[in-house]
Each structure stands twice: as C-alpha cells, then as structure tokens.
Design a protein around this motif. Structure first.
Motif, PDB file in Angstrom:
ATOM      1  N   PRO A  32       0.818  -1.229   0.000  1.00 28.66           N
ATOM      2  CA  PRO A  32       0.000   0.000   0.000  1.00 28.66           C
ATOM      3  C   PRO A  32       0.846   1.273   0.000  1.00 28.66           C
ATOM      4  O   PRO A  32       0.470   2.270  -0.639  1.00 28.66           O
ATOM      5  N   TYR A  35       1.929   1.773  -3.470  1.00 29.09           N
ATOM      6  CA  TYR A  35       0.782   2.197  -4.277  1.00 29.09           C
ATOM      7  C   TYR A  35       0.493   3.690  -4.084  1.00 29.09           C
ATOM      8  O   TYR A  35       0.278   4.417  -5.062  1.00 29.09           O
ATOM      9  N   TRP A  36       0.485   4.134  -2.835  1.00 29.31           N
ATOM     10  CA  TRP A  36       0.084   5.511  -2.537  1.00 29.31           C
ATOM     11  C   TRP A  36       1.201   6.533  -2.704  1.00 29.31           C
ATOM     12  O   TRP A  36       0.924   7.709  -2.979  1.00 29.31           O
ATOM     13  N   THR A  37       2.451   6.125  -2.549  1.00 30.84           N
ATOM     14  CA  THR A  37       3.529   7.118  -2.531  1.00 30.84           C
ATOM     15  C   THR A  37       4.525   7.008  -3.688  1.00 30.84           C
ATOM     16  O   THR A  37       5.255   7.967  -3.950  1.00 30.84           O
ATOM     17  N   ASN A  39       4.263   4.354  -6.916  1.00 32.42           N
ATOM     18  CA  ASN A  39       3.747   3.990  -8.234  1.00 32.42           C
ATOM     19  C   ASN A  39       2.518   3.097  -8.052  1.00 32.42           C
ATOM     20  O   ASN A  39       2.627   1.987  -7.536  1.00 32.42           O
ATOM     21  N   GLU A  40       1.359   3.577  -8.480  1.00 30.61           N
ATOM     22  CA  GLU A  40       0.112   2.832  -8.305  1.00 30.61           C
ATOM     23  C   GLU A  40       0.150   1.497  -9.057  1.00 30.61           C
ATOM     24  O   GLU A  40      -0.283   0.469  -8.530  1.00 30.61           O
ATOM     25  N   ARG A  41       0.651   1.525 -10.281  1.00 28.15           N
ATOM     26  CA  ARG A  41       0.669   0.310 -11.089  1.00 28.15           C
ATOM     27  C   ARG A  41       1.538  -0.770 -10.452  1.00 28.15           C
ATOM     28  O   ARG A  41       1.136  -1.937 -10.360  1.00 28.15           O
ATOM     29  N   GLY A  43       2.429  -1.011  -7.310  1.00 29.10           N
ATOM     30  CA  GLY A  43       1.825  -1.441  -6.056  1.00 29.10           C
ATOM     31  C   GLY A  43       0.712  -2.442  -6.264  1.00 29.10           C
ATOM     32  O   GLY A  43       0.639  -3.473  -5.588  1.00 29.10           O
ATOM     33  N   LEU A  44      -0.168  -2.157  -7.229  1.00 31.73           N
ATOM     34  CA  LEU A  44      -1.307  -3.041  -7.484  1.00 31.73           C
ATOM     35  C   LEU A  44      -0.857  -4.376  -8.071  1.00 31.73           C
ATOM     36  O   LEU A  44      -1.296  -5.451  -7.626  1.00 31.73           O
TER      37      LEU A  44
END
Length: 211
Positions: A32, A35-37, A39-41, A43-44
């Motif tokens: 998480p 993801y939040w800080t 790179n979203e891709r 992280g997911l």
C-alpha cells in the motif's frame, strides 16, 4: 543449520528481523505504501504477484507435507511456524516481492539490493531452524518463476483486458480467482488421507489446520 545456530546468540534477533522482510504482514504494509507514494501500477500488480505466490506456495506445502528441521530435532527452534516446510513461503515471497520490484524499477543497485535481501531472508529461515536448504532453494525458484511469468504475461494480459467491457473484466477476474481456489481445494483433497510420521505428527496436525 546447527553450525550456524552456534555462531552467536546476538544474531538471533538480527535474523528474526531479516526474516520479517519475507513475511506476508510486511508485504501488506509495503505494497500500500508503494501504491500511494511511489507507483500505483507497481503497487497493485505487486499485490497480485504476492497473492499468487502465497496461494501457490500454500498449496504446494500441503501437497508435499514436508517437516521443518526443528520438528525432527535436527535444529533448535529459534522461531516456530504452524505450516509445512516445502517450499519456504518466506523465500518464495521475498523472491517474488523484491524480484518484481527490481524488474519494475530497472536500476542496477536495485537488483543488487533485491538479491542481497532475498539471500538474507532465505539464510535467516535456515538459521532460525524452520527451513532446510532445499526448502529455501525451492522457494526462491518458485518466487522468481512467478516474477518471470508476471513480467512476460503483463503486456499480453493488459492488451487482452483492454478489449473487454467492465462486466467482462469482472467476470474474468472472478473466474480466475475461482479456478485458483479450486486448485487449492484439489491439493487438499489429494492429501487429505495421508498420514504423517508419528515423530512429528503433532506439528503436522497444527500445519494441516493452519493451511
């Protein structure tokens, strides 16, 4: 393993901390944050890689039903685990997590750091008496294999999903999850009647109940 455990008691806590870097709880905090800080891709998709690794590792543990070193009395239990040994979940998880991050950020130092952490996590599991060398090597191979598959399939899968409508994407995702769950159930069914040796049957009962 016994030779490593006699090196110095001061190493016990060091390896416990290193071992945590290959634990599911660590990934549930780290992903998480990525993801939040960062790179979203990454992280997911990293979450998908870890979830796949955990599912496959857990199923293989039940299938192989191999004891941990301290169950056999061949090592001191500096940590305890309520699951079977082969393959090492910490080794497969660390190889998948750190290996996937290295492939995404593509920095030379990143590959080096990832390799060092993966090695130390595997070493820590042997030092703590909860994994053999075979458990660790198998875990590394599994984790890196999943990373390789994820990297190779990422673009083809993205192209495939881009052609689907939202309902089709949801149905496809649910179907994939159902298939993986059924594979896990099948593994359980295949070994449900298997008897473990009496020498470590009490540990095995806990392991079977935890998976």
């Amino acid at each position: 393993i016994q030779a490593m455990q006699t090196l110095s008691p001061s190493l016990d806590m060091v390896f416990v901390i290193i071992s945590f870097m290959g634990q599911l709880e660590f990934y549930l905090v780290a992903l998480p944050l990525i993801y939040w800080t960062i790179n979203e891709r990454v992280g997911l998709r990293g979450l998908i890689v870890i979830a796949s690794t955990e599912l496959v590792t857990g199923s293989l543990k039940i299938f192989f039903r191999q004891p941990r070193p301290y169950w056999l009395g061949s090592a001191e239990a500096l940590a305890e685990e309520a699951s079977y040994a082969l393959p090492s979940g910490h080794a497969s998880g660390s190889a998948a997590f750190w290996g996937y991050l290295a492939t995404q950020f593509k920095q030379r130092n990143g590959y080096i750091v990832a390799g060092v952490i993966i090695f130390l996590v595997g070493l820590s599991r042997m030092y703590l008496g909860v994994q053999s060398l075979l458990d660790v090597l198998t875990g590394w191979a599994l984790g890196l294999g999943i990373v390789y598959a994820a990297v190779r399939l990422e673009n083809p899968l993205r192209q495939f999903f881009s052609t689907l409508s939202l309902p089709q994407k949801v149905i496809t995702g649910l179907a994939g999850g159902l298939i993986l769950s059924m594979v896990g159930v099948l593994f359980h069914a295949l070994v449900s009647g298997t008897q473990d040796p009496a020498a470590w049957a009490s540990f095995a009962a806990e392991a079977a109940g935890s998976c």
